[in-house]
Scaffold this motif. Structure first.
Motif, PDB file in Angstrom:
ATOM      1  N   ASP A   1       0.828  -1.196   0.000  1.00 16.11           N
ATOM      2  CA  ASP A   1       0.000   0.000   0.000  1.00 16.11           C
ATOM      3  C   ASP A   1       0.867   1.252   0.000  1.00 16.11           C
ATOM      4  O   ASP A   1       1.963   1.276   0.585  1.00 16.11           O
ATOM      5  N   ASN A   2       0.363   2.292  -0.673  1.00 20.30           N
ATOM      6  CA  ASN A   2       1.009   3.605  -0.734  1.00 20.30           C
ATOM      7  C   ASN A   2       2.302   3.613  -1.535  1.00 20.30           C
ATOM      8  O   ASN A   2       2.986   4.635  -1.578  1.00 20.30           O
ATOM      9  N   LEU A   3       2.650   2.513  -2.179  1.00 26.03           N
ATOM     10  CA  LEU A   3       3.879   2.492  -2.974  1.00 26.03           C
ATOM     11  C   LEU A   3       3.675   3.199  -4.310  1.00 26.03           C
ATOM     12  O   LEU A   3       4.569   3.886  -4.797  1.00 26.03           O
ATOM     13  N   ILE A   4       2.490   3.024  -4.917  1.00 32.28           N
ATOM     14  CA  ILE A   4       2.172   3.643  -6.200  1.00 32.28           C
ATOM     15  C   ILE A   4       1.169   4.768  -5.974  1.00 32.28           C
ATOM     16  O   ILE A   4       0.005   4.520  -5.633  1.00 32.28           O
ATOM     17  N   ASP A   5       1.638   5.974  -6.144  1.00 31.67           N
ATOM     18  CA  ASP A   5       0.776   7.161  -6.043  1.00 31.67           C
ATOM     19  C   ASP A   5       0.014   7.201  -4.716  1.00 31.67           C
ATOM     20  O   ASP A   5      -1.116   7.674  -4.646  1.00 31.67           O
ATOM     21  N   ASN A   6       0.638   6.674  -3.654  1.00 36.14           N
ATOM     22  CA  ASN A   6       0.039   6.693  -2.317  1.00 36.14           C
ATOM     23  C   ASN A   6      -1.360   6.083  -2.273  1.00 36.14           C
ATOM     24  O   ASN A   6      -2.238   6.558  -1.547  1.00 36.14           O
ATOM     25  N   ARG A   7      -1.534   5.000  -3.044  1.00 37.76           N
ATOM     26  CA  ARG A   7      -2.839   4.341  -3.077  1.00 37.76           C
ATOM     27  C   ARG A   7      -2.744   2.920  -2.529  1.00 37.76           C
ATOM     28  O   ARG A   7      -1.693   2.282  -2.568  1.00 37.76           O
ATOM     29  N   SER A   8      -3.897   2.455  -2.023  1.00 35.55           N
ATOM     30  CA  SER A   8      -4.004   1.084  -1.548  1.00 35.55           C
ATOM     31  C   SER A   8      -4.487   0.211  -2.697  1.00 35.55           C
ATOM     32  O   SER A   8      -5.572   0.432  -3.244  1.00 35.55           O
ATOM     33  N   LEU A   9      -3.673  -0.771  -3.079  1.00 35.02           N
ATOM     34  CA  LEU A   9      -4.000  -1.618  -4.222  1.00 35.02           C
ATOM     35  C   LEU A   9      -4.429  -3.000  -3.756  1.00 35.02           C
ATOM     36  O   LEU A   9      -3.801  -3.591  -2.870  1.00 35.02           O
ATOM     37  N   PRO A  10      -5.495  -3.549  -4.341  1.00 35.60           N
ATOM     38  CA  PRO A  10      -5.960  -4.878  -3.947  1.00 35.60           C
ATOM     39  C   PRO A  10      -5.080  -5.975  -4.548  1.00 35.60           C
ATOM     40  O   PRO A  10      -4.258  -5.719  -5.435  1.00 35.60           O
ATOM     41  N   GLU A  11      -5.269  -7.190  -4.071  1.00 31.02           N
ATOM     42  CA  GLU A  11      -4.583  -8.344  -4.663  1.00 31.02           C
ATOM     43  C   GLU A  11      -5.124  -8.581  -6.071  1.00 31.02           C
ATOM     44  O   GLU A  11      -6.333  -8.515  -6.299  1.00 31.02           O
ATOM     45  N   LEU A  12      -4.223  -8.849  -7.013  1.00 30.91           N
ATOM     46  CA  LEU A  12      -4.609  -8.978  -8.415  1.00 30.91           C
ATOM     47  C   LEU A  12      -4.130 -10.298  -8.996  1.00 30.91           C
ATOM     48  O   LEU A  12      -3.063 -10.804  -8.638  1.00 30.91           O
ATOM     49  N   THR A  13      -4.921 -10.836  -9.919  1.00 32.34           N
ATOM     50  CA  THR A  13      -4.527 -11.972 -10.745  1.00 32.34           C
ATOM     51  C   THR A  13      -4.758 -11.567 -12.188  1.00 32.34           C
ATOM     52  O   THR A  13      -5.790 -10.973 -12.516  1.00 32.34           O
TER      53      THR A  13
ATOM     54  N   THR B   1     -16.524  -1.819  -6.475  1.00 30.60           N
ATOM     55  CA  THR B   1     -16.024  -1.745  -5.096  1.00 30.60           C
ATOM     56  C   THR B   1     -14.504  -1.665  -5.071  1.00 30.60           C
ATOM     57  O   THR B   1     -13.914  -0.876  -4.325  1.00 30.60           O
ATOM     58  N   ALA B   2     -13.856  -2.483  -5.910  1.00 31.57           N
ATOM     59  CA  ALA B   2     -12.390  -2.476  -5.959  1.00 31.57           C
ATOM     60  C   ALA B   2     -11.870  -1.142  -6.472  1.00 31.57           C
ATOM     61  O   ALA B   2     -10.916  -0.585  -5.925  1.00 31.57           O
ATOM     62  N   LEU B   3     -12.486  -0.621  -7.534  1.00 31.62           N
ATOM     63  CA  LEU B   3     -12.014   0.642  -8.102  1.00 31.62           C
ATOM     64  C   LEU B   3     -12.252   1.815  -7.157  1.00 31.62           C
ATOM     65  O   LEU B   3     -11.442   2.748  -7.090  1.00 31.62           O
ATOM     66  N   GLN B   4     -13.351   1.794  -6.415  1.00 28.63           N
ATOM     67  CA  GLN B   4     -13.606   2.862  -5.448  1.00 28.63           C
ATOM     68  C   GLN B   4     -12.577   2.844  -4.324  1.00 28.63           C
ATOM     69  O   GLN B   4     -12.239   3.886  -3.759  1.00 28.63           O
ATOM     70  N   GLY B   5     -12.064   1.639  -3.997  1.00 31.72           N
ATOM     71  CA  GLY B   5     -11.010   1.552  -2.993  1.00 31.72           C
ATOM     72  C   GLY B   5      -9.707   2.134  -3.487  1.00 31.72           C
ATOM     73  O   GLY B   5      -8.928   2.703  -2.716  1.00 31.72           O
ATOM     74  N   ILE B   6      -9.452   1.995  -4.805  1.00 32.21           N
ATOM     75  CA  ILE B   6      -8.215   2.531  -5.383  1.00 32.21           C
ATOM     76  C   ILE B   6      -8.340   4.019  -5.666  1.00 32.21           C
ATOM     77  O   ILE B   6      -7.406   4.791  -5.432  1.00 32.21           O
ATOM     78  N   PHE B   7      -9.513   4.427  -6.186  1.00 30.74           N
ATOM     79  CA  PHE B   7      -9.735   5.832  -6.583  1.00 30.74           C
ATOM     80  C   PHE B   7     -10.929   6.394  -5.819  1.00 30.74           C
ATOM     81  O   PHE B   7     -12.007   6.636  -6.400  1.00 30.74           O
ATOM     82  N   PRO B   8     -10.808   6.622  -4.528  1.00 31.39           N
ATOM     83  CA  PRO B   8     -11.971   7.118  -3.765  1.00 31.39           C
ATOM     84  C   PRO B   8     -12.478   8.467  -4.255  1.00 31.39           C
ATOM     85  O   PRO B   8     -13.672   8.766  -4.128  1.00 31.39           O
ATOM     86  N   GLU B   9     -11.601   9.270  -4.843  1.00 32.23           N
ATOM     87  CA  GLU B   9     -12.037  10.582  -5.336  1.00 32.23           C
ATOM     88  C   GLU B   9     -12.963  10.469  -6.531  1.00 32.23           C
ATOM     89  O   GLU B   9     -13.653  11.441  -6.895  1.00 32.23           O
ATOM     90  N   ALA B  10     -12.987   9.298  -7.181  1.00 28.81           N
ATOM     91  CA  ALA B  10     -13.854   9.095  -8.346  1.00 28.81           C
ATOM     92  C   ALA B  10     -15.070   8.250  -7.991  1.00 28.81           C
ATOM     93  O   ALA B  10     -15.694   7.641  -8.867  1.00 28.81           O
ATOM     94  N   GLY B  11     -15.423   8.208  -6.726  1.00 29.73           N
ATOM     95  CA  GLY B  11     -16.520   7.350  -6.275  1.00 29.73           C
ATOM     96  C   GLY B  11     -17.833   7.612  -6.992  1.00 29.73           C
ATOM     97  O   GLY B  11     -18.531   6.676  -7.399  1.00 29.73           O
ATOM     98  N   ASN B  12     -18.207   8.883  -7.174  1.00 28.27           N
ATOM     99  CA  ASN B  12     -19.472   9.204  -7.824  1.00 28.27           C
ATOM    100  C   ASN B  12     -19.485   8.764  -9.288  1.00 28.27           C
ATOM    101  O   ASN B  12     -20.491   8.234  -9.787  1.00 28.27           O
ATOM    102  N   THR B  13     -18.366   9.003  -9.979  1.00 29.22           N
ATOM    103  CA  THR B  13     -18.279   8.596 -11.388  1.00 29.22           C
ATOM    104  C   THR B  13     -18.390   7.079 -11.522  1.00 29.22           C
ATOM    105  O   THR B  13     -19.095   6.563 -12.392  1.00 29.22           O
ATOM    106  N   ILE B  14     -17.686   6.348 -10.644  1.00 24.84           N
ATOM    107  CA  ILE B  14     -17.731   4.886 -10.690  1.00 24.84           C
ATOM    108  C   ILE B  14     -19.139   4.382 -10.413  1.00 24.84           C
ATOM    109  O   ILE B  14     -19.630   3.454 -11.061  1.00 24.84           O
ATOM    110  N   ALA B  15     -19.847   5.021  -9.463  1.00 23.34           N
ATOM    111  CA  ALA B  15     -21.221   4.624  -9.149  1.00 23.34           C
ATOM    112  C   ALA B  15     -22.135   4.858 -10.344  1.00 23.34           C
ATOM    113  O   ALA B  15     -23.022   4.036 -10.639  1.00 23.34           O
ATOM    114  N   SER B  16     -21.938   5.977 -11.060  1.00 21.44           N
ATOM    115  CA  SER B  16     -22.766   6.271 -12.234  1.00 21.44           C
ATOM    116  C   SER B  16     -22.529   5.250 -13.339  1.00 21.44           C
ATOM    117  O   SER B  16     -23.468   4.781 -13.995  1.00 21.44           O
TER     118      SER B  16
END
Length: 339
Positions: free
Chosen positions: A198-210, A284-299
């Motif tokens: 977390d916080n290594l890339i652009d100070n963001r929390s990144l989920p586990e990815l496959t 849900t995953a994208l809102q965790g990475i980009f909380p500032e874009a929460g409204n756009t993601i919801a739309s």
């Protein structure tokens, strides 16, 4: 039945001696040939290392020893390394073992042990370790025809990190495969359970990815001779994304496929199909990475309810890109960065 005569017994005895003698001679010739090849291999390695040193590159293969007798021929090193001081680039690792079957010398398999110390410009000094790291190369002229690399249980840490520090990255396992049939190149990549700190890339929390990618480049063979070592090397290329897939821990994810081309200015054009598995999980995953874009993601999530579905019920969108400009139908949705 008549007993064997002394003359016939002597003939059989001489035949057996000739047979044994022939086998011994054949074995001696084979052994001599194997050791000749082994000596040539060790000499070639020493010559290549000396040639690199003349270019200012410190290539290392400590205690290089031929191995594999009698059915294989290979090279073992107690430590390997590569350092290019002009580029501030260096990598050192542990034991290296390689071998090829005597009857198939063009297919070389190898294994390298960790840990490794990695120094790259612009990146903190890194240490890496792994459970298993192997490769397979099918040699051809002028360049290898196939290259496969497989590994498991990778852990990357900042060098001299405090005990108990969270690793920079952890990967359960991964594979990388190249194959060429001039001028075409196929590239396949996959990894499981990648977790970046977390916080290594652009100070963001990144989920586990496959993830997985299967890409065909129409003129990929030409890339092997280019000096570029960044994404600009792809300019002028075209091909097909057979499938590029990114999945989150809950199974939700995004897949992209379709033909593409990259202009000399790095702008991407293509006709893509984008499929979203479990849109709620993706949102849900994208809102965790980009909380500032929460409204756009919801739309966007609400709009996905009206998008056509594929045979599995996953929403699927046709997206076109022309010189980097992306559209869904006639609606512009943004621009891809130039490579």
């Amino acid at each position: 039945m008549p007993s064997s005569t002394p003359e016939s017994s002597n003939k059989r005895g001489r035949l057996l001696k000739y047979l044994i003698g022939g086998l011994v001679l054949l074995g001696a010739l084979y052994t001599g040939g194997w050791y000749y090849l082994a000596n040539e291999l060790q000499t070639r390695v020493a010559t290549n290392i000396a040639a690199f040193k003349e270019k200012g590159i410190d290539a290392t293969c400590e205690n290089a020893t031929a191995s594999g007798y009698p059915l294989r021929v290979g090279l073992d090193c107690t430590r390997v390394g590569w350092a290019d001081p002009a580029k501030n680039l260096s990598v050192t690792a542990g034991t290296f073992r390689s071998a090829a079957q005597v009857y198939d010398p063009m297919q070389i398999v190898s294994r390298i042990d960790g840990p490794a110390a990695i120094d790259v410009p612009g990146v903190m000094p890194l240490d890496a370790k792994w459970g298993n790291l192997t490769s397979s190369i099918r040699l051809d002229k002028p360049l290898p025809k196939q290259i496969s690399i497989e590994g498991s249980n990778f852990i990357v840490n900042q060098r001299d990190a405090a005990p108990g520090a969270v690793p920079i990255a952890v990967v359960q396992d991964g594979e990388l495969h190249f194959s060429t049939t001039e001028p075409q190149m196929d590239v396949a990549l996959s990894f499981n359970k990648l977790k970046i700190a977390d916080n290594l890339i652009d100070n963001r929390s990144l989920p586990e990815l496959t993830g997985a990618a299967d890409v065909q480049l129409a003129n990929g063979f030409a890339l092997l001779g280019k000096p570029e070592r960044d994404l600009t090397v792809l300019r002028g290329q075209s091909g097909t994304l057979r499938k590029v897939d990114l999945a989150f821990a809950d199974g939700s994810g995004i897949a992209i496929s379709g033909p593409f081309s990259i202009g000399d200015d790095g702008r991407i054009s293509g006709d893509f199909k984008v499929t979203m598995r479990n849109p709620e999980g993706v949102a849900t995953a994208l809102q965790g990475i980009f909380p500032e874009a929460g409204n756009t993601i919801a739309s966007v999530l609400q709009a996905m309810a009206f998008v056509p579905k594929d045979e599995t019920g996953a929403p699927t969108l046709p997206i076109t890109a022309r010189n980097g400009k992306m559209k869904i139908g006639f609606i512009s949705i943004g621009r891809l960065p130039s490579l």
